[in-house]
Scaffold this motif. Structure first.
Motif, PDB file in Angstrom:
ATOM      1  N   ASN A  51       3.794  -9.134  -2.916  1.00  0.00           N
ATOM      2  CA  ASN A  51       3.466  -7.562  -3.044  1.00  0.00           C
ATOM      3  C   ASN A  51       2.311  -7.083  -3.143  1.00  0.00           C
ATOM      4  N   GLU A  65       1.360  -1.850   6.164  1.00  0.00           N
ATOM      5  CA  GLU A  65       1.612  -1.533   4.190  1.00  0.00           C
ATOM      6  C   GLU A  65       3.124  -2.929   4.075  1.00  0.00           C
ATOM      7  N   VAL A  66       2.915  -3.372   3.373  1.00  0.00           N
ATOM      8  CA  VAL A  66       4.086  -4.041   2.446  1.00  0.00           C
ATOM      9  C   VAL A  66       5.028  -3.368   1.909  1.00  0.00           C
ATOM     10  N   ILE A  67       6.502  -2.942   2.694  1.00  0.00           N
ATOM     11  CA  ILE A  67       7.859  -2.471   2.128  1.00  0.00           C
ATOM     12  C   ILE A  67       8.467  -3.240   1.004  1.00  0.00           C
ATOM     13  N   PRO A  68       8.328  -2.621  -0.018  1.00  0.00           N
ATOM     14  CA  PRO A  68       9.500  -3.552  -1.711  1.00  0.00           C
ATOM     15  C   PRO A  68      10.761  -3.558  -0.377  1.00  0.00           C
TER      16      PRO A  68
ATOM     17  N   GLN C   4       2.330   4.233  -0.816  1.00  0.00           N
ATOM     18  CA  GLN C   4       2.355   3.128   0.527  1.00  0.00           C
ATOM     19  C   GLN C   4       1.755   4.307   1.255  1.00  0.00           C
ATOM     20  N   ASN C   5      -0.037   3.276   2.456  1.00  0.00           N
ATOM     21  CA  ASN C   5      -0.453   3.767   3.308  1.00  0.00           C
ATOM     22  C   ASN C   5       0.371   4.454   3.937  1.00  0.00           C
TER      23      ASN C   5
END
Ligand SMILES: Cc1ncc(C[n+]2csc(CCOP(=O)(O)OP(=O)(O)O)c2C)c(N)n1
Ligand code: SF4
Ligand code: SF4
Ligand code: SF4
Ligand SMILES: [Mg+2]
Lengths: 85, 372, 301
Positions: A51, A65-68, C4-5
């Motif tokens: 992340n 996008e990276v979602i935690p 967040q993008n």
């Protein structure tokens, strides 16, 4: 949208925005991402993701996008003496 | 009061609160006067680095919600053409006062001319609607400057006040109305979501919301759709053209102004504007004294040109004489409209000297002899 | 502070205008994302933010950002922005220009906006080439760089924007590279807090034209070489240079030291990035103008 969630983080790729430029793949320090036949990123090694958001920040097209994991706030709220700001 | 001062006062009275300019003879007094007057009324005066920037700055300020103007002369007017076109395409109200001097190039900086008539019409590239007003007295310099702001606001277009050094430097008595009629910019009635800043309405314009409200929109010099986003769709572009031309064409009655003197029984009509119209009016009196039935047609709005009135006039009179301080720019337009029904001639000079009543009278007498 | 993008896209950009017309991998998208994040981190109301851009690939940015946006004519963005800022001094005005836009055709406007020290945040995207028109030489094309108008390499001297900004009187100058995205965001954020003219030069990639003509590789390779060719400036050293320690008493005779100091010091050929200079006590022209108006009004009353 492709969603890959195998480790604790999740990666969303918005294909309609992605231009398959490969920047996310090039900048991932963990070799999480691999190009598919057309150059779109695949999160084949999502378990290695830390992340860091290097992929997300280097994407010029807002396509990844990276979602935690859900209760991120829990982790963020752990007080730390060393890094307290 | 001289013409430049009247134009500056007219701007203040019309609600102008932003002026950006670059000094150039013979328009400089307008800047000098406004540099003192604008701060008195809480407005902004800024001297820019050149005329390109001046034109840019007044467009920026107009988008910020202030009525804006600049003044210049030939060489500066040439530099303004680029952003003048921007204001046309993006429908930003603003006023440009051009005090003409003899050109081309640096020309005769201190001498009067009317050589920018066609540049005012076609100076910026591409087809485009434009409104150009021409004062011929100090009083008109005031009144037409106020009117220029009103028309600019009403039709969301740049309006050019085309003066010449004769009017700009002439000292005359003027009567300033206490409160001239002023058109102010309405806020859009609709919600920001429903707002179309560049709506294609037949014969109308959308109200221009100032920047800084909740109406966030895009302004571009690229041809655009009703929301302001660039488009290359031929169908949308042709609707854009219909909108752009109809917003002026549908209101010609309001936009066009001209004055007629002694034309009812005239055989010879003078068509004259600006400083030259003063000499022409005098020439009419002289000709009448000698028994020649001459009259004067004086357009105050020169672009769009009063076509219908000119066609009618050409059907009524035998001959038309067009005196102008250029080599015959409006004569071309008059000839086109006369269509051979009345013979058209010019009295022209572009040497920096004013056309005299006697010169015009001589032309009248010559054609009246021919007619006889 | 990780954004967040998709959040940026929803909040500060115009998703209906996407995808952008920019080439795959062009750094311009990263610059736009950084500007959106900088506005977010400053907590600005986007109704009160304007983006004014010139013409070029860079100039296209204003169409995608959800502020009050003005896509002007080539090079004139600082002049349009000056008018807007003077009319609405409360507004945050971001000016986005390409290298040709800002330094060539618009050079004079840029110089005078800096001289006036008007409160604008200028972002100059320097890709060393004219992108939109197909890869011609720009004022920052390096000597030897091949372009479509200099097939055997440019032999014009490139412009030094940093020195120009210093001389003209800008209040703040920072340089960033598109690959250092966090630093880029931070620098723009900081520039937006400056009272006066703040300029951020962003070194970006045009791998499609300049990169290809000069065999510099793809977007990521060009970004990697930015990493090698730049170095982060040390803010502590900068501060020291601005206010050197005084080791002698005020009245003592001075010995010229100009020649000796540089000797033996390793000269780093890499281009510095970070905050290059900041003029303290700078005040935005528009706020000075309105203060003058108030003073006049008070004097009259
Ligand atoms: C007055 C004028 N001259 C020329 C052009 C053509 N033109 C458009 S963009 C451009 C150069 C853009 O280069 P730069 O500013 O570096 O922006 P980039 O595309 O590299 O982002 C030129 C010459 C124009 N639009 N207007
Ligand atoms: S967040 Fe970091 S580690 Fe995870 S995929 Fe993106 S770049 Fe790789
Ligand atoms: S950086 Fe963005 S646009 Fe490029 S390949 Fe990755 S997700 Fe797609
Ligand atoms: S031409 Fe160059 S600058 Fe323009 S979008 Fe493509 S990569 Fe970017
Ligand atoms: Mg460029």
């Amino acid at each position: 949208m492709d969603i890959v969630a195998r480790g604790i983080y999740r990666i969303n790729l918005y294909r309609e925005l992605c231009k398959a430029c490969g920047l996310c793949i090039a900048w991932c320090p963990q070799q999480v991402l691999f190009p598919d036949a057309q150059g779109y990123p695949l999160a084949n090694a999502i378990e290695r993701c830390v992340n860091c958001k290097a992929c997300e920040r280097h994407c010029p097209d807002f396509a990844i996008e990276v979602i935690p994991p859900e209760p991120e706030s829990e982790i963020a709220d752990v007080p730390s003496l060393i890094h307290a700001r | 009061m001289h013409g430049n001062e009247a134009a500056a006062e007219g701007a203040i009275a019309a609600g102008c609160r932003f002026y950006a300019g670059y000094p150039i003879t013979p328009s400089t007094e307008i800047a000098e006067i406004l540099s003192g007057r604008l701060p008195e009324v809480g407005g902004v005066f800024i001297q820019m680095e050149d005329e390109i920037a001046s034109m840019a700055a007044i467009i920026g300020a107009s988008l910020g919600g202030l009525k804006s103007a600049t003044a210049t002369s030939g060489p500066g007017f040439s530099l303004m053409q680029e952003n003048l076109g921007f204001a046309v395409a993006s429908e930003i109200p603003c006023v440009v006062i051009n005090v003409q001097r003899v050109g081309p190039s640096t020309g005769l900086p201190t001498k009067a001319a009317q050589g920018d008539v066609m540049q005012a019409r076609w100076g910026t590239h591409g087809d485009h609607p434009i409104i150009v007003l021409v004062p011929s007295s100090v009083q008109e310099a005031y009144v037409l400057t106020v009117r220029a702001f009103n028309l600019a606001e009403k039709f969301r277009t740049p309006v050019i006040v085309l003066m010449d050094a004769i009017v700009a430097q002439l000292k005359e008595k003027v009567e300033l109305p206490d409160t001239p009629q002023v058109v102010n910019r309405p806020l859009p009635a609709e919600s920001p979501e429903a707002y179309k800043p560049f709506a294609f309405t037949e014969g109308g314009v959308a109200p221009l919301a100032p920047f800084g409200r909740e109406y966030r929109y895009h302004v571009t010099g690229l041809l655009h759709d009703e929301h302001g986003f660039p488009t290359e769709d031929a169908e949308v572009v042709s609707r854009w053209w219909r909108h752009m031309t109809s917003k002026i064409d549908a209101h010609l009655d309001e936009i066009l102004q001209w004055e007629e003197a002694l034309l009812d029984d005239a055989e010879i009509a003078l068509v004259a504007y600006g400083g030259t119209a003063r000499a022409a009016a005098h020439a009419v009196t002289l000709a009448r004294a000698q028994g020649t039935r001459a009259g004067l047609f004086k357009p105050l709005t020169i672009w769009p040109f009063p076509e219908k009135a000119m066609r009618e006039l050409a059907g009524r009179v035998e001959r038309i004489i067009v005196p102008e301080m250029n080599l015959g720019q409006i004569r071309l337009e008059v000839e086109r409209l006369a269509g051979g029904r009345a013979a058209v001639e010019g009295v022209n000079r572009a040497d920096g000297l004013a056309i005299t009543p006697e010169q015009i009278l001589a032309a009248i007498m010559k054609v009246s002899r021919l007619a006889a | 502070m990780k954004l967040q993008n998709s959040f940026i896209l929803r909040e500060y950009l115009r998703p209906q205008a996407f995808p952008t017309t920019w080439c795959p991998g062009c750094g311009l998208g990263i610059v736009m994302s950084s500007i959106a994040q900088a506005v977010h981190f400053r907590g600005l109301d986007k109704n009160n933010v304007a983006m004014v851009s010139g013409i070029g690939c860079t100039g296209r940015m204003s169409g995608y950002a959800d502020f009050n946006t003005l896509h002007t004519t080539h090079g004139r963005a600082p002049a349009f922005a000056t008018g807007l800022k003077m009319a609405r001094p409360d507004m945050s005005v971001i000016v986005v220009m390409g290298d040709g836009d800002s330094m060539s055709i618009g050079g004079n406007h840029l110089v005078h906006a800096m001289r006036r020290n008007i409160g604008l945040t200028a972002v100059v995207v320097n890709n060393a080439v004219y992108g939109l028109t197909g890869g011609q030489s720009s004022p920052t094309t390096p000597v030897g760089g091949r372009t479509s108008t200099a097939a055997s390499g440019s032999f014009e001297r490139p412009m030094n924007l940093e020195t120009l900004a210093r001389a003209a009187g800008a209040a703040f100058y920072a340089r960033a590279t598109v690959n250092q995205t966090a630093a880029l965001t931070r620098l723009i954020e900081r520039a937006m807090g400056v009272s006066g003219f703040a300029l951020v030069e962003v070194v970006s990639n045009c791998h499609v034209l300049y990169g290809r003509m000069n065999e510099l590789g793809d977007a990521s390779q060009m970004m990697k070489s930015m990493e090698e060719q730049t170095r982060r400036v040390n803010p502590v050293l900068l501060r020291r240079a601005a206010a050197p320690l005084r080791l002698t008493s005020a009245g003592s005779p001075a010995t010229p030291v100009s020649t000796a100091t540089a000797q033996g010091v390793h000269q780093d050929p890499r281009v510095p990035r970070g905050v290059i200079f900041e003029r303290h006590g700078s005040r935005d022209y528009s706020s000075r103008y309105y203060a003058m108006l108030e003073q006049k009004a008070r004097a009259r009353a």
